[in-house]
Design a protein around this motif. Structure first.
Motif, short mmCIF file in Angstrom:
data_model
loop_
_atom_site.label_atom_id
_atom_site.label_comp_id
_atom_site.label_asym_id
_atom_site.label_seq_id
_atom_site.Cartn_x
_atom_site.Cartn_y
_atom_site.Cartn_z
N GLY A 30 0.49 -1.21 -0.08
CA GLY A 30 -0.09 0.03 0.05
C GLY A 30 0.92 1.38 0.11
O GLY A 30 1.97 1.19 0.22
N GLN A 31 0.12 2.38 -0.26
CA GLN A 31 0.98 3.75 -0.43
C GLN A 31 1.40 4.18 0.85
O GLN A 31 2.60 4.64 0.89
CB GLN A 31 -0.30 4.78 -0.75
N VAL A 32 0.82 3.79 2.12
CA VAL A 32 1.31 4.11 3.59
C VAL A 32 2.81 3.67 3.51
O VAL A 32 3.76 4.08 4.03
CB VAL A 32 0.69 3.53 4.54
N GLY A 33 3.01 2.04 3.19
CA GLY A 33 4.22 1.44 3.08
C GLY A 33 5.37 2.09 2.36
O GLY A 33 6.35 2.43 2.72
N ILE A 34 4.69 2.66 0.98
CA ILE A 34 5.57 3.25 0.25
C ILE A 34 6.19 4.69 0.97
O ILE A 34 7.25 4.98 0.72
CB ILE A 34 5.07 3.49 -1.22
N TRP A 35 5.31 5.31 1.44
CA TRP A 35 5.85 6.44 2.05
C TRP A 35 6.72 6.34 3.17
O TRP A 35 7.61 7.05 3.26
CB TRP A 35 4.59 7.53 2.33
N LEU A 36 6.26 5.52 4.01
CA LEU A 36 7.37 5.33 5.29
C LEU A 36 8.73 4.74 4.62
O LEU A 36 9.72 5.40 5.32
CB LEU A 36 6.81 3.94 5.98
N ASP A 37 8.57 3.96 3.62
CA ASP A 37 9.97 3.56 3.07
C ASP A 37 10.83 4.80 2.37
O ASP A 37 11.86 5.09 2.70
CB ASP A 37 9.78 2.55 1.94
N TRP A 38 10.07 5.66 1.78
CA TRP A 38 10.60 6.78 1.32
C TRP A 38 11.32 7.72 2.51
O TRP A 38 12.39 8.14 2.25
CB TRP A 38 9.69 7.54 0.32
N VAL A 39 10.49 7.87 3.34
CA VAL A 39 10.96 8.73 4.48
C VAL A 39 12.19 8.15 5.28
O VAL A 39 13.17 8.79 5.56
CB VAL A 39 9.83 8.93 5.93
N GLY A 40 12.30 6.62 5.32
CA GLY A 40 13.16 6.05 6.14
C GLY A 40 14.43 6.41 5.28
O GLY A 40 15.46 6.47 5.47
N VAL A 41 14.33 5.98 3.75
CA VAL A 41 15.35 6.32 2.92
C VAL A 41 16.14 7.80 2.93
O VAL A 41 17.26 8.03 3.08
CB VAL A 41 14.97 6.19 1.35
N ALA A 42 15.11 8.80 3.12
CA ALA A 42 15.53 10.17 3.22
C ALA A 42 16.39 10.45 4.55
O ALA A 42 17.35 11.01 4.55
CB ALA A 42 14.17 11.10 3.19
N VAL A 43 15.70 9.78 5.45
CA VAL A 43 16.35 10.00 7.02
C VAL A 43 17.72 9.43 6.95
O VAL A 43 18.86 10.04 7.45
CB VAL A 43 15.45 9.53 8.00
N PHE A 44 17.91 8.27 6.59
CA PHE A 44 19.19 7.66 6.66
C PHE A 44 20.16 8.26 5.60
O PHE A 44 21.19 8.32 5.82
CB PHE A 44 18.88 5.92 6.16
N ALA A 45 19.49 8.82 4.46
CA ALA A 45 20.65 9.61 3.46
C ALA A 45 21.06 10.64 3.94
O ALA A 45 22.21 11.09 4.06
CB ALA A 45 19.67 9.76 2.20
N LEU A 46 20.03 11.60 4.89
CA LEU A 46 20.51 12.56 5.91
C LEU A 46 21.81 12.12 6.80
O LEU A 46 22.71 13.05 6.87
CB LEU A 46 19.43 13.09 6.56
N THR A 47 21.83 11.10 7.45
CA THR A 47 22.74 10.66 8.35
C THR A 47 24.12 10.59 7.48
O THR A 47 25.13 11.04 7.87
CB THR A 47 22.42 9.75 9.03
N GLY A 48 23.95 9.88 6.46
CA GLY A 48 25.02 9.70 5.36
C GLY A 48 25.77 11.10 5.13
O GLY A 48 26.98 11.05 5.09
N ALA A 49 24.84 11.95 4.61
CA ALA A 49 25.42 13.28 4.18
C ALA A 49 25.98 14.01 5.42
O ALA A 49 27.02 14.84 5.11
CB ALA A 49 24.22 14.08 3.50
N LEU A 50 25.49 13.94 6.36
CA LEU A 50 25.84 14.86 7.58
C LEU A 50 27.19 14.17 8.15
O LEU A 50 28.16 15.04 8.52
CB LEU A 50 24.76 14.76 8.87
#
Length: 214
Positions: A3-23
């Motif tokens: 479902g769409q909720v799972g997709i959005w949660l996955d995208w948020v997780g990718v963005a947050v983890f990408a943020l830690t890598g960038a920092l």
């Protein structure tokens, strides 16, 4: 987790983890390519390993490159927005707490993807924990930093808890959204308590020095 909720949660997780890598890249004063590599490795590393072990093909970011786009966008946003990021102390706090959020989200989305692929409960829990932690491990290996899994931090334990709660609730109720909310809350809650109260796992004691013959 479908479902769409799972997709959005996955995208948020990718963005947050990408943020830690960038920092982390910012702390190392990397160039834009370094930012993109660390952000991408952190954002999609755990999920890539999960899909490979499940035999899902093509891997999620190959089938839909939006996750790659998110990682690159976050990396460049941090690189060009660096004047808004304060000193090392604040940057470290953001990394730690963003990492906790990403871990909690990936623990449930990873377990959900494993359940959807037909993995048994125990396997889904392990794959959820791997999804939540291996991106950070890859990031730390790239920069030559000691990973959290050998530092006594309550991190993998929190991911396992979150994945376990998710799989248990989903099995009992069939409600993937409720399971995701409770699982993510459990994972983040344990990690937050560990950070706030200084909890850590016991570590193996150092070996005694060799005695010399007298």
């Amino acid at each position: 987790m479908q479902g769409q909720v799972g997709i959005w949660l996955d995208w948020v997780g990718v963005a947050v983890f990408a943020l830690t890598g960038a920092l982390v890249a910012a702390r190392r004063q990397a160039d834009p390519v370094g930012f993109i590599i660390l952000a991408t490795a952190t954002g999609i590393g755990g999920g890539t390993l999960r899909d490979l072990l499940l035999g899902i093909g093509p891997v999620f970011w190959i089938a839909d490159p939006v996750d790659l786009v998110i990682c690159v966008a976050v990396a460049l946003a941090v690189f060009f927005g660096h004047p808004t990021i304060a000193g090392q102390g604040r940057r470290r706090r953001v990394i730690v707490w963003a990492d906790a959020v990403g871990m909690a989200l990936f623990a449930v989305t990873g377990a959900g993807r494993a359940v959807d692929a037909g993995a048994p409960a125990v396997s889904a829990i392990v794959l959820g924990a791997m999804t939540a932690t291996f991106g950070g491990i890859i990031r730390d290996v790239i920069i030559g930093q000691v990973t959290l899994i050998v530092s006594g931090e309550i991190y993998v334990t929190a991911a396992v808890l979150g994945a376990t709660v998710y799989v248990t609730i989903r099995t009992l109720t069939g409600d993937a959204l409720l399971a995701a909310c409770l699982g993510a809350a459990a994972a983040f809650g344990l990690r937050a308590l560990a950070l706030g109260l200084g909890w850590s796992l016991p570590r193996f004691p150092p070996s005694p020095p060799d005695s010399t013959a007298g």
